[in-house]
Design a protein around this motif. Structure first.
Motif, mmCIF file in Angstrom:
data_model
loop_
_atom_site.group_PDB
_atom_site.id
_atom_site.type_symbol
_atom_site.label_atom_id
_atom_site.label_comp_id
_atom_site.label_asym_id
_atom_site.label_seq_id
_atom_site.Cartn_x
_atom_site.Cartn_y
_atom_site.Cartn_z
ATOM 1 N N GLY A 272 -4.208 3.010 -3.320
ATOM 2 C CA GLY A 272 -2.929 3.355 -3.923
ATOM 3 C C GLY A 272 -1.921 2.305 -3.515
ATOM 4 N N ALA A 273 -1.113 1.863 -4.460
ATOM 5 C CA ALA A 273 -0.111 0.846 -4.163
ATOM 6 C C ALA A 273 1.142 1.124 -4.979
ATOM 7 C CB ALA A 273 -0.645 -0.551 -4.475
ATOM 8 N N PHE B 132 8.246 9.996 -1.149
ATOM 9 C CA PHE B 132 9.239 10.580 -2.050
ATOM 10 C C PHE B 132 9.568 9.661 -3.221
ATOM 11 C CE2 PHE B 132 9.820 13.136 1.782
ATOM 12 C CZ PHE B 132 9.631 14.391 1.226
ATOM 13 N N ALA B 133 9.626 8.364 -2.991
ATOM 14 C CA ALA B 133 9.856 7.422 -4.087
ATOM 15 C C ALA B 133 8.669 7.443 -5.050
ATOM 16 C CB ALA B 133 10.091 6.020 -3.545
ATOM 17 N N TRP B 134 7.458 7.436 -4.487
ATOM 18 C CA TRP B 134 6.244 7.531 -5.314
ATOM 19 C C TRP B 134 6.231 8.844 -6.077
ATOM 20 C CZ3 TRP B 134 2.566 11.410 -4.510
ATOM 21 C CH2 TRP B 134 1.420 11.321 -5.297
ATOM 22 N N PRO C 267 0.836 -1.205 0.000
ATOM 23 C CA PRO C 267 0.000 0.000 0.000
ATOM 24 C C PRO C 267 0.871 1.254 0.000
ATOM 25 C CG PRO C 267 -0.734 -1.543 1.687
ATOM 26 C CD PRO C 267 0.584 -2.055 1.164
ATOM 27 N N LEU C 268 0.394 2.268 -0.689
ATOM 28 C CA LEU C 268 1.070 3.553 -0.683
ATOM 29 C C LEU C 268 0.869 4.202 0.672
ATOM 30 C CD1 LEU C 268 2.514 5.863 -2.167
ATOM 31 C CD2 LEU C 268 0.274 6.611 -2.989
ATOM 32 N N ASN C 269 1.975 4.585 1.303
ATOM 33 C CA ASN C 269 1.882 5.238 2.608
ATOM 34 C C ASN C 269 2.918 6.357 2.685
ATOM 35 O OD1 ASN C 269 4.426 4.140 3.454
ATOM 36 N ND2 ASN C 269 3.381 2.212 3.854
ATOM 37 N N MET D 185 -0.136 16.872 -3.566
ATOM 38 C CA MET D 185 -0.666 16.590 -2.230
ATOM 39 C C MET D 185 -2.151 16.215 -2.295
ATOM 40 S SD MET D 185 1.897 16.454 -0.433
ATOM 41 C CE MET D 185 0.986 16.005 1.011
ATOM 42 N N ARG D 186 -2.879 16.814 -3.221
ATOM 43 C CA ARG D 186 -4.303 16.457 -3.385
ATOM 44 C C ARG D 186 -4.439 14.993 -3.818
ATOM 45 N NH1 ARG D 186 -8.567 19.099 -7.629
ATOM 46 N NH2 ARG D 186 -10.363 17.948 -6.876
ATOM 47 N N VAL D 187 -3.599 14.581 -4.756
ATOM 48 C CA VAL D 187 -3.622 13.178 -5.202
ATOM 49 C C VAL D 187 -3.257 12.255 -4.053
ATOM 50 C CG1 VAL D 187 -2.504 11.477 -6.709
ATOM 51 C CG2 VAL D 187 -3.165 13.719 -7.621
ATOM 52 N N PHE D 188 -2.156 12.551 -3.385
ATOM 53 C CA PHE D 188 -1.705 11.687 -2.292
ATOM 54 C C PHE D 188 -2.762 11.599 -1.195
ATOM 55 C CE2 PHE D 188 0.730 10.496 1.464
ATOM 56 C CZ PHE D 188 1.432 9.414 0.975
ATOM 57 N N THR D 189 -3.375 12.724 -0.851
ATOM 58 C CA THR D 189 -4.416 12.734 0.178
ATOM 59 C C THR D 189 -5.635 11.934 -0.274
ATOM 60 O OG1 THR D 189 -3.649 14.868 0.990
ATOM 61 C CG2 THR D 189 -5.890 14.234 1.579
ATOM 62 N N ALA D 190 -6.038 12.093 -1.526
ATOM 63 C CA ALA D 190 -7.188 11.348 -2.045
ATOM 64 C C ALA D 190 -6.949 9.841 -1.968
ATOM 65 C CB ALA D 190 -7.483 11.759 -3.485
ATOM 66 N N LEU D 191 -5.713 9.430 -2.152
ATOM 67 C CA LEU D 191 -5.397 7.995 -2.115
ATOM 68 C C LEU D 191 -5.381 7.429 -0.696
ATOM 69 C CD1 LEU D 191 -2.706 7.947 -4.890
ATOM 70 C CD2 LEU D 191 -5.024 6.993 -5.006
ATOM 71 N N GLN D 192 -5.440 8.298 0.299
ATOM 72 C CA GLN D 192 -5.506 7.847 1.690
ATOM 73 C C GLN D 192 -6.955 7.734 2.173
ATOM 74 O OE1 GLN D 192 -2.399 6.971 2.761
ATOM 75 N NE2 GLN D 192 -1.820 7.794 0.781
ATOM 76 N N ALA D 193 -7.913 8.179 1.365
ATOM 77 C CA ALA D 193 -9.327 8.187 1.760
ATOM 78 C C ALA D 193 -9.884 6.765 1.803
ATOM 79 C CB ALA D 193 -10.135 9.027 0.781
#
Length: 148
Positions: free
Chosen positions: A50-51, A14-16, A7-9, A37-45
């Protein structure tokens, strides 16, 4: 190549981000820090998926982003792959297949009977990957209609 999907965390940010920036550049999209940051935050919802794919050395070599969508007529939901990217050096090594299998497993475990994603008509590699998994879009064609 042996890959591990995780999972993306926050540890992977930084690698992602490096791969995501390359993906955006290849798509001709200029990304601001706010958009990233909007994309990364959306993927935590909740429900989002995200992986990242790690190679044998632990380096992040690909990613997938999937979001749920409702199927009103069927009364259920599926997962839509929004973004799928594998670093150029790892293409053709099974990374994309592993990422799709990972999302397909997530869809199955959350009782979502459908996984879908789109690709540009001239992207032969992605079209071949889709054909490996898909049933010709179930006879449906997705059209994009600009709003503004």
């Amino acid at each position: 190549m042996t890959v591990t999907i995780a999972p993306l965390n926050e540890r992977e940010f930084f690698a992602w981000y490096g791969l995501f920036a390359e993906y955006a550049e290849n798509a001709g999209v200029v990304m601001t820090d706010e958009q990233v940051m909007r994309v990364f935050t959306a993927l935590q919802a909740p429900g989002a998926h995200g992986a990242v794919a790690h190679d044998e050395s632990g380096a992040v070599v690909g990613f997938v982003h999937a979001l749920p969508f409702e199927r009103l007529l069927q009364g259920d939901s599926g997962l839509q792959i929004e973004d799928l990217f594998v670093g150029p050096a790892q293409r053709g090594e099974g990374v994309g297949t592993a990422l799709i299998e990972h999302v397909r497993s997530a869809a199955e475990s959350s009782q979502r009977p459908l996984l879908r994603w789109t690709a540009k008509a001239d992207d032969a590699a992605t079209k071949a990957l889709q054909e490996k998994f898909a049933d010709a879009a179930g006879g449906w064609v997705l059209q994009t209609v600009p709003v503004a």
